[in-house]
Design a protein around this motif. Structure first.
Motif, short mmCIF file in Angstrom:
data_model
loop_
_atom_site.label_atom_id
_atom_site.label_comp_id
_atom_site.label_asym_id
_atom_site.label_seq_id
_atom_site.Cartn_x
_atom_site.Cartn_y
_atom_site.Cartn_z
N ARG A 215 0.83 -1.21 0.04
CA ARG A 215 0.09 -0.04 -0.03
C ARG A 215 0.88 1.11 -0.05
NH1 ARG A 215 -5.32 -1.27 -1.58
NH2 ARG A 215 -5.60 -3.34 -0.71
N LYS A 216 2.01 1.03 -0.47
CA LYS A 216 2.81 2.32 -0.71
C LYS A 216 3.26 2.56 -2.00
CE LYS A 216 4.97 1.56 3.84
NZ LYS A 216 6.33 1.24 4.42
N VAL A 217 3.82 3.76 -2.51
CA VAL A 217 4.25 4.09 -3.98
C VAL A 217 5.16 2.63 -4.20
CG1 VAL A 217 5.13 5.34 -5.69
CG2 VAL A 217 3.87 6.30 -3.68
N ARG A 218 5.09 2.32 -5.61
CA ARG A 218 5.60 0.89 -6.02
C ARG A 218 7.22 1.27 -6.08
NH1 ARG A 218 1.20 0.16 -9.47
NH2 ARG A 218 2.58 1.24 -11.13
N VAL A 219 8.07 0.49 -5.74
CA VAL A 219 9.45 0.67 -6.08
C VAL A 219 9.88 -0.70 -6.89
CG1 VAL A 219 11.93 0.50 -4.90
CG2 VAL A 219 9.90 1.78 -4.04
N ASN A 220 10.80 -0.32 -7.96
CA ASN A 220 11.27 -1.42 -9.08
C ASN A 220 9.82 -2.12 -9.53
OD1 ASN A 220 13.76 -0.86 -8.72
ND2 ASN A 220 13.99 -2.31 -6.69
N ASP A 221 8.98 -1.58 -10.25
CA ASP A 221 7.79 -1.93 -10.63
C ASP A 221 7.89 -3.30 -11.47
OD1 ASP A 221 6.72 0.21 -10.00
OD2 ASP A 221 6.26 1.15 -11.79
N THR A 222 7.10 -4.62 -10.99
CA THR A 222 7.22 -5.73 -11.38
C THR A 222 6.04 -6.15 -11.72
OG1 THR A 222 9.59 -6.12 -10.12
CG2 THR A 222 8.01 -8.13 -10.99
N ALA A 223 5.68 -6.96 -12.82
CA ALA A 223 4.39 -7.64 -13.11
C ALA A 223 4.41 -8.96 -12.95
CB ALA A 223 4.00 -7.03 -14.72
N LEU A 224 3.52 -9.76 -12.89
CA LEU A 224 3.31 -11.19 -12.76
C LEU A 224 2.80 -11.55 -14.21
CD1 LEU A 224 1.66 -11.86 -9.13
CD2 LEU A 224 4.12 -11.72 -10.05
N GLY A 225 3.63 -12.51 -14.92
CA GLY A 225 3.24 -12.87 -15.91
C GLY A 225 2.05 -13.84 -16.08
N THR A 226 1.62 -14.38 -14.97
CA THR A 226 0.27 -15.20 -14.97
C THR A 226 -0.96 -14.26 -14.86
OG1 THR A 226 0.84 -15.40 -12.66
CG2 THR A 226 1.49 -17.05 -14.17
N SER A 227 -0.96 -13.07 -14.38
CA SER A 227 -2.09 -12.15 -13.94
C SER A 227 -2.11 -10.97 -14.42
CB SER A 227 -2.45 -12.25 -12.46
OG SER A 227 -1.45 -11.37 -11.71
N GLY A 228 -0.84 -10.46 -14.74
CA GLY A 228 -0.83 -8.83 -15.26
C GLY A 228 -0.72 -7.93 -14.04
N TYR A 229 -0.86 -8.26 -13.01
CA TYR A 229 -0.79 -7.16 -11.90
C TYR A 229 0.63 -6.67 -11.70
CZ TYR A 229 -6.11 -8.16 -11.20
OH TYR A 229 -7.11 -8.40 -11.39
N VAL A 230 0.78 -5.72 -11.09
CA VAL A 230 1.92 -4.83 -10.89
C VAL A 230 1.97 -4.41 -9.46
CG1 VAL A 230 3.51 -3.13 -11.68
CG2 VAL A 230 1.86 -3.75 -13.27
N PHE A 231 3.29 -4.70 -8.90
CA PHE A 231 3.66 -4.97 -7.70
C PHE A 231 5.22 -4.20 -7.44
CE2 PHE A 231 1.08 -8.57 -8.21
CZ PHE A 231 0.01 -8.19 -7.20
N CYS A 232 5.74 -3.94 -6.17
CA CYS A 232 6.87 -3.84 -5.96
C CYS A 232 7.69 -4.97 -6.05
CB CYS A 232 7.12 -3.29 -4.56
SG CYS A 232 6.36 -1.71 -4.20
N TYR A 233 8.76 -5.03 -6.26
CA TYR A 233 9.69 -6.45 -6.77
C TYR A 233 9.83 -7.16 -5.49
CZ TYR A 233 13.20 -9.53 -8.20
OH TYR A 233 13.79 -10.74 -8.58
N ARG A 234 10.01 -6.37 -4.51
CA ARG A 234 10.35 -7.32 -3.05
C ARG A 234 9.23 -7.62 -2.65
NH1 ARG A 234 12.90 -3.50 1.79
NH2 ARG A 234 10.75 -2.52 1.36
N CYS A 235 7.95 -6.99 -2.76
CA CYS A 235 6.77 -7.44 -2.44
C CYS A 235 6.36 -8.70 -2.99
CB CYS A 235 5.63 -6.58 -2.33
SG CYS A 235 6.09 -4.88 -1.37
N ALA A 236 6.54 -8.56 -4.42
CA ALA A 236 6.02 -9.87 -5.37
C ALA A 236 6.88 -10.84 -4.83
CB ALA A 236 6.00 -9.27 -6.71
N TYR A 237 8.36 -10.66 -4.75
CA TYR A 237 9.27 -11.75 -4.79
C TYR A 237 8.82 -12.47 -3.43
CZ TYR A 237 13.78 -14.02 -4.29
OH TYR A 237 14.90 -15.06 -3.75
N TYR A 238 8.73 -12.14 -2.36
CA TYR A 238 8.63 -12.83 -0.96
C TYR A 238 7.31 -13.34 -1.13
CZ TYR A 238 12.81 -11.07 1.29
OH TYR A 238 14.22 -10.71 1.62
N TYR A 239 6.04 -12.78 -1.70
CA TYR A 239 4.90 -13.29 -1.69
C TYR A 239 4.78 -14.52 -2.48
CZ TYR A 239 -0.31 -13.79 -1.33
OH TYR A 239 -1.54 -14.25 -1.24
N VAL A 240 5.37 -14.38 -3.63
CA VAL A 240 5.33 -15.47 -4.82
C VAL A 240 6.27 -16.86 -3.97
CG1 VAL A 240 5.80 -16.06 -7.02
CG2 VAL A 240 4.59 -14.04 -6.54
N LYS A 241 7.16 -16.31 -3.55
CA LYS A 241 8.24 -17.42 -2.87
C LYS A 241 7.51 -18.06 -1.95
CE LYS A 241 12.93 -17.97 -1.38
NZ LYS A 241 14.09 -17.26 -0.76
#
Length: 266
Positions: A215-241
């Motif tokens: 819920r903060k301004v994104r840092v290192n914008d990263t999209a998920l290839g399976t859904s297309g939604y965009v997150f912070c790289y750190r947030c997406a990395y830890y959640y997906v892992k």
């Protein structure tokens, strides 16, 4: 290879010291190189928490490693130049620490080797002549045949082992391709609800520049290839892992499906 005191054979202590310095040290160096490369990747994508103690330690390692590597390579270069130009005993600092050095075979060494080979051949001929009276024991008394059988067995085992490893590599590669294909064939997610409406999904922030996870301004914008939604790289990395799925759509997702987005101004 000879010991530092001029002996042609290595003593037990010198043997183990050489094994540790000439095998274990290069192995640890390769492992350290891979570890530093992983730290650099995490540093580039801001995976670690900047205020954590481990992050400060990692930064210290990344800052000091180039100097350590330069000193290591410079030491090896200096030894090699000394070995070429001034004919020193060691061309590597590891050999110097192990107390051994490379030595050229002299004429006396070659003559001793020929004498040893002639002696072994003479003993072999005598044992072969004595064993002819008992053909059943000839195979066990014939070292050439025994060694030939052992070498053929080892060669066949190595060939089968290499084939088996290549088969495993092909098998897992094909399975991975099937997995990627199945993930890419998933149905497209529904379009996100317009942000200007009051009935937006609670999982999605109103502003397009805000990460749905932190819920903060994104840092290192990263999209998920399976859904297309965009997150912070750190947030997406830890959640997906940790969960192996998209946090918004719930589609199965792996770390390799993270797609880094580069903005024109970044």
């Amino acid at each position: 290879m000879a010991s530092g005191n001029g002996q042609r054979t290595l003593q037990r202590k010198e043997y183990w010291r050489s094994l540790l310095l000439l095998v274990l040290v290069p192995y640890l160096r390769v492992k350290l190189e891979k570890f530093v490369n992983r730290l650099r990747e995490e540093e580039d994508y801001s995976i670690q928490n900047a205020a954590s103690f481990s992050k400060r330690c990692y930064k210290a390692i990344l800052a000091s490693y180039p100097f350590v590597k330069l000193s290591w390579e410079g030491c090896f270069l200096l030894y090699q130049l000394r070995y070429i130009l001034w004919n020193t005993s060691h061309h590597s600092p590891l050999l110097g620490l192990a107390g051994v050095q490379l030595a050229r075979l002299t004429l006396e060494d070659l003559q001793a080797m020929d004498a040893t080979a002639e002696k072994i051949g003479h003993q072999y001929q005598m044992s072969r002549g004595l064993s002819r009276s008992n053909p059943g024991e000839q195979l066990f008394n014939d070292p050439v045949k025994v060694l030939g059988g052992v070498s053929m067995t080892l060669s066949s085992s190595l060939s089968l082992g290499v084939f088996f490893l290549q088969f495993l590599e092909w098998w897992y590669s094909a399975e991975n391709q099937e997995t990627v294909k199945s993930l890419s064939s998933l149905p497209a997610p529904t379009a996100p609800i317009h942000f200007d409406l009051e009935t937006y999904s609670p999982l999605l922030p109103k502003l397009k520049t805000v990460c749905p996870l932190c819920r903060k301004v994104r840092v290192n914008d990263t999209a998920l290839g399976t859904s297309g939604y965009v997150f912070c790289y750190r947030c997406a990395y830890y959640y997906v892992k940790n969960h192996q799925r998209c946090p918004v759509s719930g589609y199965p997702t792996e770390v390799q499906h993270l797609i880094r987005l580069y903005t024109p101004d970044g």
